[in-house]
Structures are given as structure tokens and as C-alpha cells.
Design a protein around this motif. Structure first.
Motif, PDB file in Angstrom:
ATOM      1  N   THR A 291       0.832  -1.202   0.000  1.00  0.00           N
ATOM      2  CA  THR A 291       0.000   0.000   0.000  1.00  0.00           C
ATOM      3  C   THR A 291       0.868   1.253   0.000  1.00  0.00           C
ATOM      4  N   ASN A 292       1.906   1.251   0.807  1.00  0.00           N
ATOM      5  CA  ASN A 292       2.813   2.390   0.884  1.00  0.00           C
ATOM      6  C   ASN A 292       3.512   2.626  -0.449  1.00  0.00           C
TER       7      ASN A 292
ATOM      8  N   ILE B  97      -2.522   3.527   4.575  1.00  0.00           N
ATOM      9  CA  ILE B  97      -2.163   2.189   5.057  1.00  0.00           C
ATOM     10  C   ILE B  97      -3.187   1.691   6.074  1.00  0.00           C
TER      11      ILE B  97
ATOM     12  N   VAL C 127      -6.587   0.812   4.422  1.00  0.00           N
ATOM     13  CA  VAL C 127      -6.519  -0.442   3.668  1.00  0.00           C
ATOM     14  C   VAL C 127      -6.467  -1.631   4.619  1.00  0.00           C
ATOM     15  N   GLU C 128      -5.642  -1.536   5.658  1.00  0.00           N
ATOM     16  CA  GLU C 128      -5.559  -2.645   6.612  1.00  0.00           C
ATOM     17  C   GLU C 128      -6.881  -2.858   7.342  1.00  0.00           C
TER      18      GLU C 128
END
Length: 132
Positions: A45-46, A88, A91-92
Motif C-alpha cells: 500500500t505504501n 495504510i 486499507v488494513e
């Protein structure tokens, strides 16, 4: 989009590990095989965010009013960190919840993750700074 170099790659890996480990601890989740999976999610994601978003340009533009102030870099780091930690952690949270209860799960850890991410980013910026 960022400029890729060894320092950026190290920062990405460390930030992914720190954010995922912190989220795991804050959420009371077990350290099992999913920890590795979610660390990979955080890293991917990063990196994807860095390909798509000109966060460095945004941070410089938003802090232009500070001129050459010595503390400007800390505000720039905060802005970039805020963007990446937001992405991040969202998304997590989405992957963890599948969408049901996403906002509650995200908000339960978000402020802590921003603070932890900022401290990590500041430390990494100076730890990886080229020495004269």
C-alpha cells in the motif's frame, strides 16, 4: 511520486513493520501468520501510494509559508506521514473487516498510528541522513 533510493526503500519497509505491528498490538490481534501478511499489505500500500501520489510536492507546497525555518522539515514529515498512515491504516482496516465496521475499526487505532508513524518517520529521516 517519490524519488526511489536505498533510504526510501528502508523507510518503507520499517514503516510497514512498525505500523502493522502497532495496529496488531492496539487491536489485540494475535501474532500469527497474518502478521506477515498484513505487513506485506502495508508495504504494498505504501509503495503503491508513492507511485500514485506526489506527497513530497504536496508537503513542500503546504509548508511554503514556513520559508527556510529549521522546523519546516518536521511539518513536511508530518504531512507525508499523515497521508501514508491514513492510506495504510484504511486499507488494513478494510482487509481486516471486509468493510463491515470499517470506520470503527479504523478510528480505534488511527490517532495512535499517526503518532507512532510520525515518530518513526522522524527517527528514520535522521538515522538515514547522509553524514558529511
Amino acid at each position: 511520486m517519490c524519488e526511489w533510493n536505498r533510504s526510501i526503500i528502508i523507510q518503507d519497509i520499517v514503516l510497514a513493520i512498525v505500523i502493522n505491528t502497532s495496529a496488531t498490538l492496539l487491536g489485540g490481534d494475535p501474532f500469527d501468520h497474518t502478521w506477515y501478511t498484513f505487513t506485506c499489505v502495508a508495504l504494498a500500500t505504501n509503495v503503491l501510494g508513492q507511485f500514485l501520489l506526489p506527497t513530497g510536492t504536496w508537503a513542500r507546497a503546504l509548508t511554503g509559508w514556513a520559508g527556510e525555518a529549521s522546523w519546516r522539515v518536521y511539518v513536511q514529515i508530518f504531512i507525508e506521514n499523515l497521508i501514508f498512515v491514513t492510506i495504510i491504516s484504511l486499507v488494513e482496516a478494510w482487509v481486516h473487516t471486509g468493510g463491515a465496521g470499517l470506520v470503527a475499526a479504523w478510528l480505534a487505532t488511527y490517532v495512535y498510528l499517526v503518532l507512532i508513524g510520525y515518530m518513526t518517520s522522524v527517527a528514520l529521516t535522521y538515522a538515514l541522513k547522509p553524514r558529511a
